[in-house]
Design an enzyme around this catalytic site. Structure first.
Site, PDB file in Angstrom:
ATOM      1  N   GLU A 255       0.838  -1.205   0.000  1.00  0.00           N
ATOM      2  CA  GLU A 255       0.000   0.000   0.000  1.00  0.00           C
ATOM      3  C   GLU A 255       0.872   1.255   0.000  1.00  0.00           C
ATOM      4  O   GLU A 255       0.599   2.223  -0.725  1.00  0.00           O
ATOM      5  CB  GLU A 255      -0.897   0.001   1.234  1.00  0.00           C
ATOM      6  CG  GLU A 255      -1.722   1.270   1.406  1.00  0.00           C
ATOM      7  CD  GLU A 255      -1.969   1.611   2.866  1.00  0.00           C
ATOM      8  OE1 GLU A 255      -2.315   2.782   3.125  1.00  0.00           O
ATOM      9  OE2 GLU A 255      -1.799   0.739   3.729  1.00  0.00           O
TER      10      GLU A 255
ATOM     11  N   ASP B 119       0.536   3.803  -3.141  1.00  0.00           N
ATOM     12  CA  ASP B 119       0.066   5.165  -2.919  1.00  0.00           C
ATOM     13  C   ASP B 119       0.900   6.152  -3.742  1.00  0.00           C
ATOM     14  O   ASP B 119       0.372   7.062  -4.376  1.00  0.00           O
ATOM     15  CB  ASP B 119       0.160   5.493  -1.434  1.00  0.00           C
ATOM     16  CG  ASP B 119      -0.193   6.930  -1.121  1.00  0.00           C
ATOM     17  OD1 ASP B 119      -1.319   7.343  -1.448  1.00  0.00           O
ATOM     18  OD2 ASP B 119       0.649   7.649  -0.553  1.00  0.00           O
TER      19      ASP B 119
ATOM     20  N   ASP C 277      -7.053   0.938   0.889  1.00  0.00           N
ATOM     21  CA  ASP C 277      -5.678   0.490   1.109  1.00  0.00           C
ATOM     22  C   ASP C 277      -5.313  -0.669   0.180  1.00  0.00           C
ATOM     23  O   ASP C 277      -4.206  -0.711  -0.375  1.00  0.00           O
ATOM     24  CB  ASP C 277      -5.492   0.055   2.562  1.00  0.00           C
ATOM     25  CG  ASP C 277      -5.516   1.232   3.531  1.00  0.00           C
ATOM     26  OD1 ASP C 277      -5.478   2.391   3.073  1.00  0.00           O
ATOM     27  OD2 ASP C 277      -5.581   0.984   4.754  1.00  0.00           O
TER      28      ASP C 277
ATOM     29  N   GLU D 228      -4.581   0.433  -3.386  1.00  0.00           N
ATOM     30  CA  GLU D 228      -3.222   0.948  -3.527  1.00  0.00           C
ATOM     31  C   GLU D 228      -2.197  -0.184  -3.489  1.00  0.00           C
ATOM     32  O   GLU D 228      -1.199  -0.159  -4.224  1.00  0.00           O
ATOM     33  CB  GLU D 228      -2.931   1.965  -2.424  1.00  0.00           C
ATOM     34  CG  GLU D 228      -3.725   3.257  -2.588  1.00  0.00           C
ATOM     35  CD  GLU D 228      -3.503   4.245  -1.452  1.00  0.00           C
ATOM     36  OE1 GLU D 228      -3.775   5.428  -1.653  1.00  0.00           O
ATOM     37  OE2 GLU D 228      -3.061   3.816  -0.357  1.00  0.00           O
TER      38      GLU D 228
END
Length: 222
Positions: A43, A47, A115, A118
């Site tokens: 994650e 991101d 989450d 990502e």
């Protein structure tokens, strides 16, 4: 740890190529399972990959100012946006959750879905690199990009969204000064976001001063 099974066909249907199954299992695994590895590290990577992919997309196709681009970016990569995309492509059916997390509604949690979305992009980046991951982002984020996320919001709403998108505390408004006679009062308001900064603005009403301060804050820090 069991293999991907039907999940592999789903991943490839979205547009990803699966080579290292353990990487994709990790991306779909919540900490509640007790597995040695869950999605958190992926994650973190995804991101950043998503932010770059969407930033480039906006730069190429949006002629707005820096502040307007930042406002759109924050809306498009927000946890809520990531969760909407995750639902649209069918992530909930493939999540690996512990019993308690599933019983608590984790399969439809914005936090978990955002989450994991990502994390999947992080896995994609490690498997295929940025160009291939960007192509998938542009395909599955098309609905978000063509929608109204981050467009023409009221300055106070835009600032609120910006703070949330950057994981900051909500903005705080403070009346600093009221001056002039009742029929021509002037209000000075300060808006601040913890660990970011503060901006003041003056207007004929407290509400207008708050709006002006929020707009100035976005122009300065957004």
């Amino acid at each position: 740890m069991s293999g991907l099974g039907e999940t592999r066909a789903w991943l490839e249907g979205v547009g990803w190529k699966v080579r290292d199954e353990t990487l994709w299992i990790e991306a779909l695994t919540h900490g509640s399972t007790g597995a040695a590895r869950d999605y958190q590290r992926l994650e973190f990577l995804g991101d950043r990959v998503l932010g770059l992919a969407v930033s480039e997309w906006l730069y190429q196709h949006n002629g707005g100012s820096e502040g307007e681009l930042a406002q759109r970016l924050n809306a498009l990569v927000s946890r809520a946006a990531c969760a909407r995309v995750a639902r649209a492509i069918g992530v909930p059916e493939h999540l690996r959750l512990g019993k308690q997390a599933r019983d608590d509604g984790g399969q439809d949690s914005d936090n978990i879905l955002g989450d994991v979305m990502e994390a999947l992009l992080g896995a994609s980046f490690l498997e295929e690199g940025f160009d291939a991951t960007r192509a998938v982002v542009r395909a599955i984020w098309q609905g978000e990009m063509s929608g109204g996320a981050g467009r023409a919001k009221h300055p106070k709403s835009a600032l609120q969204e910006w703070a949330a998108g950057n994981r900051r505390k909500p903005p705080e408004y403070e009346l600093v000064e009221r001056s002039g006679p009742d029929h021509a009062s002037r209000f000075t308001v300060r808006v601040s976001v913890h660990n970011v900064g503060a901006v003041e603005a003056t207007a004929a009403s407290k509400q207008d001063a708050e709006t002006a301060a929020a707009k100035a804050f976005m122009e300065t820090y957004g």
